[in-house]
Design an enzyme around this catalytic site. Structure first.
Site, PDB file in Angstrom:
ATOM      1  N   LEU A  82       0.883  -1.161   0.000  1.00  0.00           N
ATOM      2  CA  LEU A  82       0.000   0.000   0.000  1.00  0.00           C
ATOM      3  C   LEU A  82       0.924   1.214   0.000  1.00  0.00           C
ATOM      4  CD1 LEU A  82      -2.752  -0.933   2.639  1.00  0.00           C
ATOM      5  CD2 LEU A  82      -3.088  -0.648   0.172  1.00  0.00           C
ATOM      6  N   ASP A  83       0.678   2.168  -0.875  1.00  0.00           N
ATOM      7  CA  ASP A  83       1.581   3.314  -0.925  1.00  0.00           C
ATOM      8  C   ASP A  83       1.433   4.178   0.327  1.00  0.00           C
ATOM      9  OD1 ASP A  83      -0.580   5.093  -1.346  1.00  0.00           O
ATOM     10  OD2 ASP A  83      -0.444   4.863  -3.516  1.00  0.00           O
ATOM     11  N   LYS A  84       2.315   5.133   0.453  1.00  0.00           N
ATOM     12  CA  LYS A  84       2.389   5.940   1.678  1.00  0.00           C
ATOM     13  C   LYS A  84       1.054   6.594   2.019  1.00  0.00           C
ATOM     14  CE  LYS A  84       4.824   9.903   3.676  1.00  0.00           C
ATOM     15  NZ  LYS A  84       5.797  10.998   3.437  1.00  0.00           N
ATOM     16  N   SER A 118      -1.935   5.599   1.197  1.00  0.00           N
ATOM     17  CA  SER A 118      -3.046   4.658   1.317  1.00  0.00           C
ATOM     18  C   SER A 118      -3.046   3.995   2.683  1.00  0.00           C
ATOM     19  CB  SER A 118      -2.964   3.598   0.216  1.00  0.00           C
ATOM     20  OG  SER A 118      -3.033   4.198  -1.063  1.00  0.00           O
TER      21      SER A 118
END
Length: 268
Positions: A126-128, A130
């Site tokens: 999960l990106d930063k 998210s």
């Protein structure tokens, strides 16, 4: 795809690992099955001359070993199968999904201080910006199968966008959108609720590409205010508090394994 095994060969006295028999797999796969590292990482260790079978260093990543009898060592230390661990984290926004960040930013591992497992890795990312459901395991084959597009394991997200959703948006996201030359498509999209100026939608993906939902919204010139993953393959985030971790139950792991099996993903 089924394993392609080499012809039968006579085992050498010095412990050669070229004869396929019994519970035999390639050396990189053996390290993966033992939960030590991924096969890609194993190939790198082998190429660096850091892996031995018995007392013999093996530099060939296509070498075969019998998991029931082989003594495999990395840097001189014998590798034993680790107990399998399966965890879920409710990832807060602002954490990066990596063990060590060169920029010194907080990482998801800051939430795992109670779990001292050397080879515990996230399943996907999960990106930063998210948040939500992120799984961790030291079972590398389970992780690889869960991520394989051929298994079609669904992932569900609740997404807040900066406008009132309409049917055109829902249709575009399921029909497919091009972003940087790549066709991106959601399995399903439905409206959850809306306010005066924004809306929440639920997006289901079966083939998660890098930043897929954000890129689809960018293609529609829609801003993403929040993105929360709420389920993977029917496993729901539920009411797990943000930043908290819990172990998966035996039935939850079995259910995910059934979904992987139904997808019939196999590895060499």
């Amino acid at each position: 795809m089924k394993e392609r095994r080499p012809p039968q060969k006579t085992r050498e006295r010095n412990g050669s690992v070229t004869e396929p028999a019994g519970k035999r797999v390639t050396l990189p796969r053996a390290l993966s099955k033992l939960g030590y590292c991924s096969r890609t990482q194993a190939e790198r260790l082998i190429a660096e001359g850091r892996v031995a079978v018995g007392d013999r260093v093996v530099a060939d990543p296509s070498a075969w070993v019998d998991l029931s009898t082989a003594i495999i060592k990395v840097d001189g230390r014998e590798i034993a199968a680790e107990a399998r661990i399966y965890l879920m984290l409710n990832k807060p926004r602002g954490l990066v999904t990596t063990r060590h960040d060169p920029e010194g930013r907080p990482t998801v591992y800051d939430c795992l201080t109670d779990f001292d497992v050397p080879h515990l890795s996230p399943i996907g990312r999960l990106d930063k910006a998210s948040e939500g459901l992120l799984l961790f395991t030291n079972d590398t084959e389970f992780a690889q199968a869960l991520l394989d597009p051929i298994t079609h394991v669904s992932k569900s997200y609740h997404v807040q966008i900066d406008r009132i959703v309409d049917d055109d948006i829902l249709t575009a996201m399921t029909s497919g959108l091009r972003h940087d030359g790549e066709l991106l498509r959601a399995t399903s999209v439905r409206k959850l609720r809306q306010g005066d100026r924004n809306s929440w939608i639920e997006v289901e993906l079966q083939e998660g590409r890098n930043r897929q939902i954000r890129r689809m919204l960018e293609a529609l010139d829609i801003g993403c205010l929040r993105l929360v993953r709420v389920a993977i393959g029917g496993l729901e985030l539920g009411d797990l508090p943000k930043g908290s971790v819990r172990g998966l139950t035996e039935s939850e792991v079995k259910d995910l394994r059934r979904k992987i099996g139904n997808g019939k993903a196999t590895r060499d």
